[in-house]
Design an enzyme around this catalytic site. Structure first.
Site, PDB file in Angstrom:
ATOM      1  N   CYS A   2       0.836  -1.195   0.000  1.00  0.00           N
ATOM      2  CA  CYS A   2       0.000   0.000   0.000  1.00  0.00           C
ATOM      3  C   CYS A   2       0.873   1.248   0.000  1.00  0.00           C
ATOM      4  O   CYS A   2       2.010   1.231   0.447  1.00  0.00           O
ATOM      5  CB  CYS A   2      -0.941   0.092   1.205  1.00  0.00           C
ATOM      6  SG  CYS A   2      -1.975  -1.342   1.424  1.00  0.00           S
ATOM      7  N   ARG A  27       2.947   0.233  -5.432  1.00  0.00           N
ATOM      8  CA  ARG A  27       2.895  -0.410  -4.114  1.00  0.00           C
ATOM      9  C   ARG A  27       1.595  -1.197  -3.916  1.00  0.00           C
ATOM     10  O   ARG A  27       1.426  -1.881  -2.889  1.00  0.00           O
ATOM     11  CB  ARG A  27       3.002   0.634  -3.013  1.00  0.00           C
ATOM     12  CG  ARG A  27       4.286   1.440  -3.057  1.00  0.00           C
ATOM     13  CD  ARG A  27       4.301   2.490  -1.978  1.00  0.00           C
ATOM     14  NE  ARG A  27       4.444   1.918  -0.658  1.00  0.00           N
ATOM     15  CZ  ARG A  27       5.589   1.710  -0.047  1.00  0.00           C
ATOM     16  NH1 ARG A  27       6.703   2.032  -0.652  1.00  0.00           N
ATOM     17  NH2 ARG A  27       5.632   1.197   1.152  1.00  0.00           N
ATOM     18  N   TRP A  74      -2.997  -2.627  -1.641  1.00  0.00           N
ATOM     19  CA  TRP A  74      -2.717  -4.019  -2.016  1.00  0.00           C
ATOM     20  C   TRP A  74      -3.320  -4.833  -0.881  1.00  0.00           C
ATOM     21  O   TRP A  74      -2.822  -4.817   0.245  1.00  0.00           O
ATOM     22  CB  TRP A  74      -1.211  -4.240  -2.130  1.00  0.00           C
ATOM     23  CG  TRP A  74      -0.839  -5.593  -2.671  1.00  0.00           C
ATOM     24  CD1 TRP A  74      -0.745  -5.953  -3.976  1.00  0.00           C
ATOM     25  CD2 TRP A  74      -0.474  -6.753  -1.916  1.00  0.00           C
ATOM     26  NE1 TRP A  74      -0.352  -7.262  -4.085  1.00  0.00           N
ATOM     27  CE2 TRP A  74      -0.176  -7.771  -2.833  1.00  0.00           C
ATOM     28  CE3 TRP A  74      -0.369  -7.026  -0.547  1.00  0.00           C
ATOM     29  CZ2 TRP A  74       0.210  -9.048  -2.434  1.00  0.00           C
ATOM     30  CZ3 TRP A  74       0.020  -8.297  -0.152  1.00  0.00           C
ATOM     31  CH2 TRP A  74       0.308  -9.293  -1.100  1.00  0.00           C
ATOM     32  N   ASN A 100      -0.573   1.861   5.924  1.00  0.00           N
ATOM     33  CA  ASN A 100       0.223   0.852   5.222  1.00  0.00           C
ATOM     34  C   ASN A 100       0.835  -0.046   6.282  1.00  0.00           C
ATOM     35  O   ASN A 100       1.492   0.452   7.205  1.00  0.00           O
ATOM     36  CB  ASN A 100       1.319   1.564   4.407  1.00  0.00           C
ATOM     37  CG  ASN A 100       2.369   0.608   3.886  1.00  0.00           C
ATOM     38  OD1 ASN A 100       2.056  -0.522   3.535  1.00  0.00           O
ATOM     39  ND2 ASN A 100       3.608   1.038   3.846  1.00  0.00           N
ATOM     40  N   GLY A 101       0.598  -1.359   6.165  1.00  0.00           N
ATOM     41  CA  GLY A 101       1.171  -2.279   7.152  1.00  0.00           C
ATOM     42  C   GLY A 101       0.133  -3.290   7.593  1.00  0.00           C
ATOM     43  O   GLY A 101      -0.922  -3.415   6.964  1.00  0.00           O
ATOM     44  N   GLU A 468      16.478 -15.642 -13.579  1.00  0.00           N
ATOM     45  CA  GLU A 468      15.930 -14.290 -13.678  1.00  0.00           C
ATOM     46  C   GLU A 468      15.074 -14.149 -14.950  1.00  0.00           C
ATOM     47  O   GLU A 468      14.005 -13.540 -14.925  1.00  0.00           O
ATOM     48  CB  GLU A 468      17.080 -13.273 -13.649  1.00  0.00           C
ATOM     49  CG  GLU A 468      16.702 -11.829 -13.932  1.00  0.00           C
ATOM     50  CD  GLU A 468      15.668 -11.231 -12.990  1.00  0.00           C
ATOM     51  OE1 GLU A 468      15.294 -11.884 -11.996  1.00  0.00           O
ATOM     52  OE2 GLU A 468      15.190 -10.122 -13.281  1.00  0.00           O
ATOM     53  N   LYS A 472      11.119 -13.154 -14.880  1.00  0.00           N
ATOM     54  CA  LYS A 472      10.564 -12.006 -15.625  1.00  0.00           C
ATOM     55  C   LYS A 472       9.377 -12.466 -16.466  1.00  0.00           C
ATOM     56  O   LYS A 472       8.347 -11.820 -16.498  1.00  0.00           O
ATOM     57  CB  LYS A 472      11.607 -11.378 -16.556  1.00  0.00           C
ATOM     58  CG  LYS A 472      12.647 -10.500 -15.951  1.00  0.00           C
ATOM     59  CD  LYS A 472      12.180  -9.149 -15.453  1.00  0.00           C
ATOM     60  CE  LYS A 472      11.792  -9.219 -14.010  1.00  0.00           C
ATOM     61  NZ  LYS A 472      12.823  -9.092 -13.021  1.00  0.00           N
ATOM     62  N   GLU A 475       6.225 -13.456 -14.232  1.00  0.00           N
ATOM     63  CA  GLU A 475       5.537 -12.421 -13.461  1.00  0.00           C
ATOM     64  C   GLU A 475       4.770 -11.431 -14.327  1.00  0.00           C
ATOM     65  O   GLU A 475       3.769 -10.891 -13.883  1.00  0.00           O
ATOM     66  CB  GLU A 475       6.486 -11.683 -12.513  1.00  0.00           C
ATOM     67  CG  GLU A 475       7.438 -10.726 -13.163  1.00  0.00           C
ATOM     68  CD  GLU A 475       8.297  -9.960 -12.168  1.00  0.00           C
ATOM     69  OE1 GLU A 475       7.777  -9.491 -11.159  1.00  0.00           O
ATOM     70  OE2 GLU A 475       9.512  -9.830 -12.415  1.00  0.00           O
ATOM     71  N   HIS A 491      17.605 -34.510 -14.803  1.00  0.00           N
ATOM     72  CA  HIS A 491      17.249 -35.143 -13.526  1.00  0.00           C
ATOM     73  C   HIS A 491      15.761 -35.001 -13.224  1.00  0.00           C
ATOM     74  O   HIS A 491      15.352 -35.127 -12.072  1.00  0.00           O
ATOM     75  CB  HIS A 491      18.107 -34.558 -12.396  1.00  0.00           C
ATOM     76  CG  HIS A 491      19.561 -34.853 -12.575  1.00  0.00           C
ATOM     77  ND1 HIS A 491      20.084 -36.116 -12.430  1.00  0.00           N
ATOM     78  CD2 HIS A 491      20.597 -34.063 -12.939  1.00  0.00           C
ATOM     79  CE1 HIS A 491      21.381 -36.088 -12.675  1.00  0.00           C
ATOM     80  NE2 HIS A 491      21.723 -34.845 -12.993  1.00  0.00           N
ATOM     81  N   LYS A 586       5.320  -3.775  -6.023  1.00  0.00           N
ATOM     82  CA  LYS A 586       6.775  -3.652  -6.108  1.00  0.00           C
ATOM     83  C   LYS A 586       7.449  -3.787  -4.747  1.00  0.00           C
ATOM     84  O   LYS A 586       8.493  -4.401  -4.622  1.00  0.00           O
ATOM     85  CB  LYS A 586       7.146  -2.322  -6.741  1.00  0.00           C
ATOM     86  CG  LYS A 586       8.638  -2.194  -6.947  1.00  0.00           C
ATOM     87  CD  LYS A 586       8.967  -1.428  -8.184  1.00  0.00           C
ATOM     88  CE  LYS A 586      10.422  -1.522  -8.540  1.00  0.00           C
ATOM     89  NZ  LYS A 586      10.745  -2.794  -9.217  1.00  0.00           N
TER      90      LYS A 586
HETATM   91  C1  F6R Z   1      10.811  -9.236  -9.820  1.00  0.00           C
HETATM   92  C2  F6R Z   1      10.864  -8.374  -8.678  1.00  0.00           C
HETATM   93  C3  F6R Z   1      10.847  -8.976  -7.325  1.00  0.00           C
HETATM   94  C4  F6R Z   1      11.783  -8.198  -6.396  1.00  0.00           C
HETATM   95  C5  F6R Z   1      11.649  -8.719  -4.955  1.00  0.00           C
HETATM   96  C6  F6R Z   1      12.625  -8.028  -4.027  1.00  0.00           C
HETATM   97  O1  F6R Z   1      10.869  -8.509 -10.998  1.00  0.00           O
HETATM   98  O2  F6R Z   1      10.924  -7.177  -8.816  1.00  0.00           O
HETATM   99  O3  F6R Z   1      11.173 -10.312  -7.359  1.00  0.00           O
HETATM  100  O4  F6R Z   1      13.092  -8.337  -6.858  1.00  0.00           O
HETATM  101  O5  F6R Z   1      10.355  -8.489  -4.501  1.00  0.00           O
HETATM  102  O6  F6R Z   1      12.445  -6.653  -4.014  1.00  0.00           O
HETATM  103  P1  F6R Z   1      13.553  -5.717  -3.420  1.00  0.00           P
HETATM  104  O7  F6R Z   1      14.735  -5.782  -4.307  1.00  0.00           O
HETATM  105  O8  F6R Z   1      12.936  -4.352  -3.394  1.00  0.00           O
HETATM  106  O9  F6R Z   1      13.857  -6.230  -2.042  1.00  0.00           O
END
Ligand code: F6R
Length: 591
Positions: A2, A27, A74, A100-101, A468, A472, A475, A491, A586
């Protein structure tokens, strides 16, 4: 998660808050709302949906008044509904709160409040706050006094803002375990979860410490400690890159941020050589080094682990931050924890670092937010300097994190400048990789957009890039994808390969090439469609994504770029919004 924002000043508050909420949307974006005080009335509009949708329905932007609080949600407690959207109010609609929390003891508080005659309108944990404040205000308290009394009753994480008809002319906020920052600009003052929400208006900010209280009015901003004593706090000035939070002509933040990568490398390498050499010595001296991170940051850490070993001859372990506490028994004062987090607010990373610090460990953090919770609690902080990353999917921050790990590893052998120069030279190659591949990957995405499963394989230092790339893709385009060491394929996972299954093989011409290619051949002979990311051609590729030839240890940096672009184009060709993937936010500030 949030995002919260408050504004008090001479301008109309609602348009400022509306823009700010759009900056905070990363957020959380399942509901939004605002409350303003105007002409002796408390006006509240809120609903489920993204901010633009809520605005279209309720005309948030047109709310009158020079003082307002806003929220983008969120959902944690209670679904995404109008009733659960913030702001929340007391029984008599005289005060409003955005939060937020997670208030972990909200059920107990709610039962007690109901017994005392309060009526609840939502399923949220937040709603206990306005009702608790209501009781204090009824005793004739000033709003800040009510906040000071109520906050200690709330467990465990909160950043909230309140405004009240009974003590108008101010917004009061406080925080514990969630960020809150004040933006100072004379007659126009701001308070938010993230400086990005107000950095367009002011870059002067003050971070609130745990349990501190901020009282925001149009002409001043005051800070109090948890006992109500006045605090004198110094403002810091944010780097000007934080004022640039638009898309700059790109259709999405994600594409903008990918395209910024060459420039980001240049910015990231502008670090203090002496500081890096000292930190590298600390890493070498530590009896054990643990890197804790989540998601994309963890994949950067996995590349870092190879670099530490290859260049600095220092073994370290990478632990998923959400699992870190289960290893806490072996953390002590001889441990160095490197906590990697773009936001510096990821709850699992922050908790892990706190636990380790309490056990006597030294905490070094690698963050993009110098004023974040993680940075605050660390003994040493390295800043990525890549500017705001708004898209939920991390891209440019990953490139910056890699650059930092190169600098740290080379500093272990007293070669900071060599690494900085080598990385500086990379910018043009990264640009070339982006420009050569963008159009082709757009076409490839149209060819592959209906495939349901992708596998990404690589070896050694490139393995984390396979993971990675898969992260990407899943997600933002909602396609199942798995990244794994190429040697692991046979395996178990090989059983899933069918005619046409896309297998992305990261096989630069380095020490991993021959063996990775053998694994690709094994997959191809079971029908896999081989998409190779390499600087060396081979007849076994069905599709070749060319990357430039670079020094062996630098390949991860160029190999990840086409994978970010591929995921991006796959999302777009499937009609998904890459900036706001479903169910994600994020900044993951909940455990
Ligand atoms: C994927 C992504 C997430 C963040 C993860 C950690 O694209 O963005 O997997 O990498 O939530 O976030 P931070 O780096 O802010 O701790």
């Amino acid at each position: 998660m949030c995002g919260i924002i408050g504004y008090c000043g001479k301008k109309l508050a609602a348009p400022i808050l509306f823009e700010a909420l759009k900056c905070l949307e990363y957020r959380g974006y399942d509901s939004a709302g605002m409350a303003t005080l105007y002409d002796g009335q408390l006006l509240v509009e809120k609903d489920a949906g993204k901010i633009d949708e809520v605005n279209q329905k309720h005309n948030l932007e047109a709310l009158p008044g020079n003082m307002a609080i806003g929220h983008t949600r969120w959902a944690t407690h209670g679904g995404a509904t109008q009733a659960n959207a913030h702001p929340h109010m007391d029984c008599h609609s005289r005060l409003a709160v955005v939060h937020n929390g997670i208030i972990e003891n909200y059920q107990t508080l709610r039962h007690e409040l109901i017994k005392r005659g309060h009526h609840f309108n939502s399923e949220t944990d937040t709603e206990v706050i306005p009702h608790l404040l209501e009781e204090e205000m009824q005793n004739g308290c000033a709003l800040e006094q009510a906040v000071l009394t109520v906050a200690p009753k709330l467990k465990e994480s909160y950043a909230f803002l309140a405004l009240s008809l009974d003590d108008p002319g101010k917004i009061v906020g406080t925080r514990k375990n969630n960020p809150l920052l004040a933006g100072i600009d004379g007659d126009n003052n701001y308070v938010s979860s993230d400086a990005l929400a107000f950095s367009k208006h002011t870059r002067r900010l003050i971070t609130l410490g745990h349990t501190e209280v901020v009282v925001l009015s149009s002409d001043r901003v005051e800070f109090l400690d948890a006992e109500g004593n006045k605090l004198v706090k110094q403002a810091i000035e944010l780097d000007e890159s934080w004022a640039d939070n638009g898309k700059n002509g790109y259709p999405t933040f994600m594409l903008k941020e990918i395209m910024e990568e060459p420039e980001v490398i240049n910015k990231t390498v502008q670090q203090d050589e002496r500081k890096f050499t000292e930190m590298a010595l600390d890493i070498l001296r530590a009896r054990q080094v643990i890197i804790a991170a989540c998601g994309t940051s963890r994949y950067a850490a996995l590349v870092g682990r190879y670099l530490f070993s290859k260049i600095g001859r220092k073994f370290c372990d990478v632990v998923m931050a959400s699992e870190f506490s289960y290893f806490a028994d072996s953390v002590d004062k001889n441990t160095l924890v490197i906590a990697v987090s773009q936001s510096g607010e990821t709850a699992d990373v922050v908790e892990g670092a706190k636990t380790a610090k309490a056990a006597g460990a030294e905490i070094m953090s690698i963050v993009n937010r110098p004023n974040s919770t993680l940075a605050d609690l660390s003994h040493q902080v390295i800043c990525l300097k890549c500017g705001p990353e708004v898209s939920v999917a991390a891209t440019k921050a990953f490139i910056s994190q890699l650059a930092i790990f190169y600098l740290l590893s080379f500093s272990m052998v007293n070669s900071f400048s060599k690494a900085a120069n080598q990385l500086g030279d990379m910018c043009s190659r990264v640009s070339k990789t982006l420009n050569c591949n963008n159009g082709r990957l757009y076409e490839l995405s149209h060819q592959l957009k209906d495939r349901s499963d992708f596998y990404y394989i690589a070896r050694g230092i490139n393995f984390a890039i396979a993971s990675e790339g898969a992260l990407k893709l899943k997600e933002i385009s909602y396609i199942h994808a798995e990244g794994m060491p190429a040697g692991e394929l046979k395996h178990g996972t090989l059983a899933l390969i069918e005619q046409g299954t896309p297998v992305v093989v990261i096989c630069p011409a380095d020490y991993t090439y021959d063996e990775t290619l053998n694994n690709a051949i094994e997959a191809k002979s079971r029908g896999a469609y081989i998409i190779a990311v390499s600087d060396r051609e081979s007849e076994i590729y069905d599709y070749w994504i060319k990357i430039p030839r670079v020094d062996e240890i630098i390949y991860p940096m160029v190999a990840v770029i086409p994978l970010q672009l591929l995921a991006y184009h796959m999302a777009i060709s499937r009609g998904c919004d890459p900036d706001k993937p479903r169910n994600l936010a994020k900044s993951v500030t909940v455990k």
